[in-house]
Write an enzyme that holds these catalytic residues in place. Sequence first.
Site, PDB file in Angstrom:
ATOM      1  N   CYS A   9      17.373  41.291   2.061  1.00 26.26           N
ATOM      2  CA  CYS A   9      16.695  41.365   0.771  1.00 26.26           C
ATOM      3  C   CYS A   9      16.833  42.781   0.221  1.00 26.26           C
ATOM      4  O   CYS A   9      17.228  43.701   0.948  1.00 26.26           O
ATOM      5  CB  CYS A   9      15.224  40.972   0.908  1.00 26.26           C
ATOM      6  SG  CYS A   9      14.242  42.132   1.890  1.00 26.26           S
ATOM      7  N   PRO A  10      16.535  43.001  -1.035  1.00 30.29           N
ATOM      8  CA  PRO A  10      16.741  44.324  -1.630  1.00 30.29           C
ATOM      9  C   PRO A  10      16.011  45.449  -0.913  1.00 30.29           C
ATOM     10  O   PRO A  10      16.556  46.549  -0.747  1.00 30.29           O
ATOM     11  CB  PRO A  10      16.234  44.149  -3.063  1.00 30.29           C
ATOM     12  CG  PRO A  10      16.432  42.704  -3.345  1.00 30.29           C
ATOM     13  CD  PRO A  10      16.159  42.001  -2.051  1.00 30.29           C
TER      14      PRO A  10
END
Length: 484
Positions: A9-10
């Site tokens: 995920c970011p």
Amino acid sequence: MKLVAVTSCPTGIAHTYMAAEALEQAAKDAGHELLVETQGSAGMDPLSPQDIADARAVIFAADVEVRERDRFAGKPLVQAGVKQAINNPGELIAQAVGRAADGPSAVLVSKVDESGGVGTRLRQWLMTGVSYMIPFVAAGGLLIALAFLFGGAEVANKVNGGTFGGVEYAGVTDLSQLFATAGLPGVLFKIGAVAFSMLVPILAGFIAFAIADRPGLVPGVVGGLLATATGAGFLGGLLAGLLAGGVAYALTRISLPRALQAVMPVVIVPLISTAVVGTVMLLVIGSPVAAVQTGLTDWLTGMTGTGAVALGLLLGAMMAFDMGGPVNKVAYTFAVGTLASGTPSAAMAAVMAAGMVPPLGLALATVIRRKLFTDAERKAGEAGWLLGASFITEGAIPFAAADPLRVIPSIVLGSAATGGLTMLVGATSLAPHGGIWVVGLIGKPLFVVLAIAVGTVITAVCVLAAKSLRGSEKSAVAAVPATV
């Protein structure tokens, strides 16, 4: 069923690990085995090559680019965001199982053993280019052969222009008039010629792809196109592919700020690598090749009227040396020039016969000792019979690209013998192309066929001896060409 997954995920914190846990539990509930690689803020614990190889399918649950995704090339793939993996992990597992049943995904892959030595990797880089090039050789070569079969030896002149049999052809400049001017054979010839024009760019592009993955494709293909444009031909394409792959690989290893990383693969790497490779091909390779071509042409012109057998030996060797490259083109252009008066030419007969030998000799070698050749080379050998019979010397390129130090001397010897024998018996040709399909335009055809047979056997014996001396049987089995 064994599956693998990557989650990312970011921020690389909560959702990365929540998605991994959800997928693992869903796989367990469905009776499957799942190994997950988390690419989070704590770094990544990469899956082993063996685990990836054993997996039937891959799941990418990621909202950012998966790092080193080329490791999974060729595997059936399911892609989704991390939230979908957290909320509906069972659905992703089911999709992966379904994709596995459908078989490998159709993606470009290069099977190169990164743990191998320099020689092993070089061979596999070259074989990757050869594997993707072979369909172009087969399609283009067979279309050209059909064009000569149905349209006669003059079909090339109808399309490209020139003199044949005392008749001047203007050629076709407007492709919308191609069928009206040259008929269906002309259409087949043009399509085959276009396919053939892609041999060197495809070879160079996928050699670079094998070295640097997708970032190498653009500079490799452009370098191959420039190799063709400058007359550097097949050998120039090899150099362009290796150069492009090296430059692109070096650029992808440069550490840049995160803001620039996103544009690296689509802007920075293609821009810089293509500029570097293009500059080298135009300024370093182009001028020397042009100078060599001019010098060779002048030299051959000066030999006219001297020892016919010596000229035949030289022309034959030149036809095989680079298989459609600048040296080959000098010999061919010289021979075509001797047809200008409309009378049969001994030089043309020697050039055409010698140019048929490399594909035929290598095709024969693959029949005699199949284990000395890779699967890709054996397939090229199957096409080599028709390509050689049609005077398409480029049919030997797949073999020379994979093993130039053994193949090129072998085909040069065979072609030189054929060129010398053709001159010795005084054979002639009125056709500038066509191979066996224009035998009616060849003087002393039986002697020409015999000379081709002698050169074919010499080539096959030499290449088999060269490969056997260096233990190529083991290396041929070990070499893994690229697949689609």
